[in-house]
Design a protein around this motif. Structure first.
Motif, PDB file in Angstrom:
ATOM      1  N   ASN A  74       0.708  -1.006  -0.400  1.00  0.00           N
ATOM      2  CA  ASN A  74      -0.312  -0.301   0.081  1.00  0.00           C
ATOM      3  C   ASN A  74       0.921   0.637   0.079  1.00  0.00           C
ATOM      4  OD1 ASN A  74      -2.928  -1.044   0.618  1.00  0.00           O
ATOM      5  ND2 ASN A  74      -1.851  -2.253   1.871  1.00  0.00           N
ATOM      6  N   SER A  75       1.999   0.956  -0.594  1.00  0.00           N
ATOM      7  CA  SER A  75       2.879   2.675  -0.935  1.00  0.00           C
ATOM      8  C   SER A  75       2.206   3.332  -1.638  1.00  0.00           C
ATOM      9  CB  SER A  75       4.049   1.605  -1.169  1.00  0.00           C
ATOM     10  OG  SER A  75       4.233   1.273  -2.684  1.00  0.00           O
ATOM     11  N   MET A  76       2.957   4.783  -1.831  1.00  0.00           N
ATOM     12  CA  MET A  76       1.992   5.359  -2.847  1.00  0.00           C
ATOM     13  C   MET A  76       2.512   4.914  -3.683  1.00  0.00           C
ATOM     14  SD  MET A  76       4.709   8.079  -4.619  1.00  0.00           S
ATOM     15  CE  MET A  76       5.303   7.530  -3.346  1.00  0.00           C
ATOM     16  N   PRO A  77       3.976   4.760  -4.217  1.00  0.00           N
ATOM     17  CA  PRO A  77       4.156   4.157  -5.853  1.00  0.00           C
ATOM     18  C   PRO A  77       3.264   3.202  -6.459  1.00  0.00           C
ATOM     19  CG  PRO A  77       6.202   3.990  -4.486  1.00  0.00           C
ATOM     20  CD  PRO A  77       5.201   4.643  -3.769  1.00  0.00           C
ATOM     21  N   ALA A  78       3.028   2.296  -5.102  1.00  0.00           N
ATOM     22  CA  ALA A  78       1.939   0.678  -5.520  1.00  0.00           C
ATOM     23  C   ALA A  78       0.568   1.370  -5.702  1.00  0.00           C
ATOM     24  CB  ALA A  78       1.823   0.353  -3.956  1.00  0.00           C
ATOM     25  N   ILE A  79       0.354   2.651  -5.333  1.00  0.00           N
ATOM     26  CA  ILE A  79      -1.235   3.096  -5.108  1.00  0.00           C
ATOM     27  C   ILE A  79      -1.431   3.495  -6.773  1.00  0.00           C
ATOM     28  CG2 ILE A  79      -2.966   4.514  -4.472  1.00  0.00           C
ATOM     29  CD1 ILE A  79      -1.877   3.791  -2.191  1.00  0.00           C
ATOM     30  N   LEU A  80      -0.729   4.555  -6.941  1.00  0.00           N
ATOM     31  CA  LEU A  80      -0.058   5.408  -8.493  1.00  0.00           C
ATOM     32  C   LEU A  80       0.102   4.303  -9.161  1.00  0.00           C
ATOM     33  CD1 LEU A  80       2.791   8.115  -7.744  1.00  0.00           C
ATOM     34  CD2 LEU A  80      -0.431   8.218  -7.781  1.00  0.00           C
ATOM     35  N   ALA A  81       0.444   3.388  -9.468  1.00  0.00           N
ATOM     36  CA  ALA A  81       1.058   1.588 -10.483  1.00  0.00           C
ATOM     37  C   ALA A  81      -0.004   0.940 -10.539  1.00  0.00           C
ATOM     38  CB  ALA A  81       1.907   1.091 -10.116  1.00  0.00           C
ATOM     39  N   GLN A  82      -1.101   0.946  -9.294  1.00  0.00           N
ATOM     40  CA  GLN A  82      -2.223   0.703  -9.797  1.00  0.00           C
ATOM     41  C   GLN A  82      -3.330   0.909 -10.856  1.00  0.00           C
ATOM     42  OE1 GLN A  82      -4.409  -0.591  -5.944  1.00  0.00           O
ATOM     43  NE2 GLN A  82      -6.743   1.021  -6.583  1.00  0.00           N
ATOM     44  N   GLN A  83      -2.731   2.658 -10.232  1.00  0.00           N
ATOM     45  CA  GLN A  83      -3.987   3.109 -10.760  1.00  0.00           C
ATOM     46  C   GLN A  83      -3.465   3.219 -12.507  1.00  0.00           C
ATOM     47  OE1 GLN A  83      -6.384   2.974  -8.846  1.00  0.00           O
ATOM     48  NE2 GLN A  83      -7.521   4.997  -9.275  1.00  0.00           N
ATOM     49  N   PHE A  84      -2.487   3.242 -12.809  1.00  0.00           N
ATOM     50  CA  PHE A  84      -1.672   3.282 -14.358  1.00  0.00           C
ATOM     51  C   PHE A  84      -2.001   2.264 -15.134  1.00  0.00           C
ATOM     52  CE2 PHE A  84       1.652   6.693 -12.580  1.00  0.00           C
ATOM     53  CZ  PHE A  84       1.193   7.300 -12.183  1.00  0.00           C
ATOM     54  N   ALA A  85      -1.963   1.369 -14.155  1.00  0.00           N
ATOM     55  CA  ALA A  85      -2.350  -0.127 -14.838  1.00  0.00           C
ATOM     56  C   ALA A  85      -3.698  -0.419 -15.278  1.00  0.00           C
ATOM     57  CB  ALA A  85      -1.624  -1.100 -14.131  1.00  0.00           C
ATOM     58  N   ALA A  86      -4.757   0.726 -14.707  1.00  0.00           N
ATOM     59  CA  ALA A  86      -6.287  -0.119 -14.654  1.00  0.00           C
ATOM     60  C   ALA A  86      -6.220   1.138 -16.300  1.00  0.00           C
ATOM     61  CB  ALA A  86      -6.521   0.803 -13.172  1.00  0.00           C
ATOM     62  N   LEU A  87      -5.941   2.484 -16.072  1.00  0.00           N
ATOM     63  CA  LEU A  87      -6.665   2.811 -16.756  1.00  0.00           C
ATOM     64  C   LEU A  87      -5.489   3.633 -17.510  1.00  0.00           C
ATOM     65  CD1 LEU A  87      -7.885   4.793 -13.402  1.00  0.00           C
ATOM     66  CD2 LEU A  87      -9.225   4.107 -15.408  1.00  0.00           C
ATOM     67  N   GLY A  88      -4.228   3.397 -17.574  1.00  0.00           N
ATOM     68  CA  GLY A  88      -3.602   4.426 -17.987  1.00  0.00           C
ATOM     69  C   GLY A  88      -2.404   3.576 -18.857  1.00  0.00           C
ATOM     70  N   ASN A  89      -2.667   2.395 -19.667  1.00  0.00           N
ATOM     71  CA  ASN A  89      -2.093   1.544 -19.994  1.00  0.00           C
ATOM     72  C   ASN A  89      -0.808   1.013 -19.116  1.00  0.00           C
ATOM     73  OD1 ASN A  89      -0.933  -0.056 -22.176  1.00  0.00           O
ATOM     74  ND2 ASN A  89      -0.260   1.343 -23.038  1.00  0.00           N
ATOM     75  N   GLY A  90      -0.802   1.307 -18.302  1.00  0.00           N
ATOM     76  CA  GLY A  90       0.499   0.605 -16.852  1.00  0.00           C
ATOM     77  C   GLY A  90       1.254  -0.164 -17.519  1.00  0.00           C
ATOM     78  N   GLY A  91       1.541  -0.962 -16.952  1.00  0.00           N
ATOM     79  CA  GLY A  91       2.572  -2.151 -17.162  1.00  0.00           C
ATOM     80  C   GLY A  91       2.691  -2.822 -15.440  1.00  0.00           C
ATOM     81  N   THR A  92       3.195  -4.017 -15.876  1.00  0.00           N
ATOM     82  CA  THR A  92       3.428  -4.577 -14.018  1.00  0.00           C
ATOM     83  C   THR A  92       4.652  -3.804 -13.750  1.00  0.00           C
ATOM     84  OG1 THR A  92       5.163  -5.654 -14.842  1.00  0.00           O
ATOM     85  CG2 THR A  92       3.406  -6.856 -15.076  1.00  0.00           C
ATOM     86  N   PHE A  93       4.028  -3.804 -11.943  1.00  0.00           N
ATOM     87  CA  PHE A  93       4.982  -2.736 -11.021  1.00  0.00           C
ATOM     88  C   PHE A  93       5.502  -4.173 -10.066  1.00  0.00           C
ATOM     89  CE2 PHE A  93       5.221   0.222  -7.305  1.00  0.00           C
ATOM     90  CZ  PHE A  93       6.296   1.169  -7.821  1.00  0.00           C
ATOM     91  N   THR A  94       7.434  -4.118  -9.910  1.00  0.00           N
ATOM     92  CA  THR A  94       7.100  -5.277  -8.473  1.00  0.00           C
ATOM     93  C   THR A  94       8.330  -4.327  -7.704  1.00  0.00           C
ATOM     94  OG1 THR A  94       7.833  -6.406 -10.498  1.00  0.00           O
ATOM     95  CG2 THR A  94       9.394  -7.107  -8.824  1.00  0.00           C
ATOM     96  N   GLN A  95       8.410  -4.568  -6.241  1.00  0.00           N
ATOM     97  CA  GLN A  95       8.609  -4.456  -5.530  1.00  0.00           C
ATOM     98  C   GLN A  95       9.149  -5.235  -4.421  1.00  0.00           C
ATOM     99  OE1 GLN A  95       5.791  -0.989  -3.750  1.00  0.00           O
ATOM    100  NE2 GLN A  95       4.554  -2.940  -3.729  1.00  0.00           N
ATOM    101  N   PRO A  96      10.621  -4.868  -4.255  1.00  0.00           N
ATOM    102  CA  PRO A  96      11.187  -5.562  -3.304  1.00  0.00           C
ATOM    103  C   PRO A  96      10.798  -6.249  -1.870  1.00  0.00           C
ATOM    104  CG  PRO A  96      12.334  -3.185  -3.126  1.00  0.00           C
ATOM    105  CD  PRO A  96      11.239  -3.774  -3.972  1.00  0.00           C
ATOM    106  N   LEU A  97      10.008  -6.791  -2.193  1.00  0.00           N
ATOM    107  CA  LEU A  97       8.642  -7.328  -0.645  1.00  0.00           C
ATOM    108  C   LEU A  97       9.313  -8.155   0.860  1.00  0.00           C
ATOM    109  CD1 LEU A  97       5.959  -8.009  -2.450  1.00  0.00           C
ATOM    110  CD2 LEU A  97       6.320  -5.891  -1.218  1.00  0.00           C
ATOM    111  N   MET A  98       8.916  -7.373   1.441  1.00  0.00           N
ATOM    112  CA  MET A  98      10.162  -8.512   3.098  1.00  0.00           C
ATOM    113  C   MET A  98       9.296  -9.691   2.695  1.00  0.00           C
ATOM    114  SD  MET A  98      11.991  -5.703   4.219  1.00  0.00           S
ATOM    115  CE  MET A  98      12.010  -5.902   5.901  1.00  0.00           C
TER     116      MET A  98
END
Length: 511
Positions: A74-98
């Protein structure tokens, strides 16, 4: 004297506006008859096909004093990436998850000092209070090991907790062989390129859109250390890697020179002294009865007498003599005694730089569990904050606050100039935090404030946002992107619903 603890917890009040000419029934009927027609979504000129974020803990999703999985998700960029992918032809978003929701880092099975589990809210006492996770769940242990199980990149989220501006350019900042000078969080991201810098890993991915929110730690480190000089403010002037201005310009230049047509958004630096870490502990939390107050005043009699001698010899003004005079009363709200390095040096008279705190001083959040403890367990009179003044690291004086304010304004001017020159959008974090701290921000039926634990914006460490706070930030970024690139996330109703994001996570959430 009993140990004094202070945690500010306030109730949230929601106000309702009334209308002179409409009854409640009129408004209900109107709401049923009228509907707002939203625009169809457009991404304008923005290209969200490959998004990479860079920054520090605020980009990583750090919360509650640790980095842990659900907060990252639920980080800021993860939320942005979610909106980009759903609406703006955004791609996958990979995070170095713990590996877990415990938080904390290991190295070869041993916990790294200073990288412990997250804070949780203890509801068992008379007041809810932030406590270390292991105090409620002793079996909770970190499982993320920077030697044994690092994830595989490349990573779209290159937020590195603890990073200052110049760290993003530093080779070897993620090389495990360079510990303790390397950053353990960045060690998890560098993989087969241990000496690659943050900016190099970003450029290698050739993103179409970037976010850069860096500079907070360049002033925050000084603030968190109470301005004691152990973590100085980054100077404005100086070469790349030394001065903030040259370093920030080099970051932007590296992106725009090496990534053709790159677009993005820059975040400026909030007023860090407005966060709950500095606004929760009052300057006057000391309760004393008449007998104890009299005993403490007796102990300070010689010091107060020395001030009068200094005044008589024109070494200090009457105003400073009054400010430095220490006096306790039978009261529940005596001010603590602090060391203030900006007072006139009276060491020639054998007098230290002591005074009692005022409303203008800001005590750091950890002081809540230090004030009232004994410096010498065998001496019941050696009370920290009373007989033993608080050292510089526990308090930000007005002079130190002014240093932070001056640096923040100068750094933000650099960031705003860079945004204008590059054509990037600008997220005004400074204005947003001022609103959250002063009036609160109303959104999705909530009023979000900066009050620790109950305000919704800040997590239990008093420094980093909650998931709800990060959602609020993401929405403000989307609005700024709309203004610069002609997208319409806001007008099309495609901001995220902040009310659906959590403010705290249960101590039982470990996996």
């Amino acid at each position: 004297m009993k140990k004094i603890k202070y945690t500010a917890l306030f109730l949230l009040f929601i106000s309702f506006m009334s209308c002179d000419n409409d009854t409640l029934e009129d408004l209900r009927e109107r709401g049923q008859e009228e509907s707002i027609e939203l625009e169809a979504f457009t991404q304008g000129s923005a290209d969200f096909s490959k998004y990479v974020s860079m920054g520090n803990s605020l980009t990583a999703g750090f919360a509650d004093g640790a980095l842990y999985k659900i907060a990252q998700e639920n980080s800021m960029p993860a939320i942005l990436a979610q909106q980009f992918a759903a609406l703006g032809n955004g791609g996958t978003f990979t995070q170095p998850l713990m590996n877990d929701n415990v938080g904390g880092l290991l190295a070869g099975g041993t916990q790294i000092q200073g990288f412990g589990p997250r804070l949780v809210l203890d509801l068992s006492g008379p007041r809810p209070a932030p406590v270390p996770l292991q105090s409620l769940v002793p079996s909770a242990v970190p499982t993320t090991d920077i030697v044994l199980n690092n994830p595989t990149g490349p990573f779209n989220n290159l937020g590195v907790p603890g990073a200052k501006s110049f760290h993003l350019l530093a080779p070897g900042y993620g090389n495990i062989g360079a510990l303790p000078n390397a950053n353990p969080y960045f060690v998890r991201m560098t993989g087969t390129s241990p000496d690659a810098s943050v900016i190099e890993l970003a450029i290698a991915q050739q993103p179409s859109f970037v976010s850069l929110w860096i500079g907070n730690n360049d002033v925050l480190g000084y603030a968190l250390s109470g301005g004691d000089g152990t973590n100085p403010i980054t100077p404005l002037a100086g070469d790349i890697g030394v001065g903030f201005e040259a370093t920030y310009q080099a970051l932007i230049g590296s992106l725009t020179t090496n990534i053709s047509g790159v677009q993005g958004i820059l975040g400026n630096i909030p007023n860090v002294t407005a966060i709950p870490h500095f606004t929760t502990v009052p300057h006057n939390p000391v309760p004393l009865d008449a007998a104890t107050a009299g005993a403490v005043n007796q102990a300070y009699m010689e010091y107060n007498g020395g001030l009068q001698l200094a005044l008589a010899n024109s070494l200090i003004t009457a105003e400073e003599a009054n400010a430095r005079t220490i006096n306790f009363e039978a009261s529940s709200s005596n001010a603590v005694v602090i060391v203030d390095e900006d007072l006139t040096d009276l060491s020639g008279l054998g007098l230290p730089n002591f005074r009692q705190a005022t409303e203008e001083d800001l005590l750091v959040l950890p002081a809540s569990s230090f004030i009232g403890t004994l410096a010498d367990p065998q001496n019941p009179l050696s009370v920290n904050g009373v007989a033993i003044p608080l050292s510089d690291k526990w308090v930000l004086t007005p002079e130190e606050q002014n240093e932070i304010k001056t640096a923040t304004m100068a750094f933000n001017n650099v960031i705003e100039t860079a945004a204008a020159a590059s054509g990037f959008a600008l997220f005004d974090a400074n204005t947003l935090l001022d609103r959250v701290a002063s009036t609160g921000v109303e959104t999705n039926g909530l009023v979000i404030t900066s009050t620790l634990a109950t305000g919704g914006a800040f997590s239990l460490d008093g420094v980093h946002p909650t998931s709800r706070g990060y959602a609020l930030v993401a929405n403000e970024m989307l609005k700024a992107i709309d203004a610069t690139y002609g997208s319409n996330f806001e007008a099309s109703g495609n901001l995220v619903d902040v009310s659906t994001f959590s403010t705290t996570y249960s101590a039982s959430l470990l996996e």
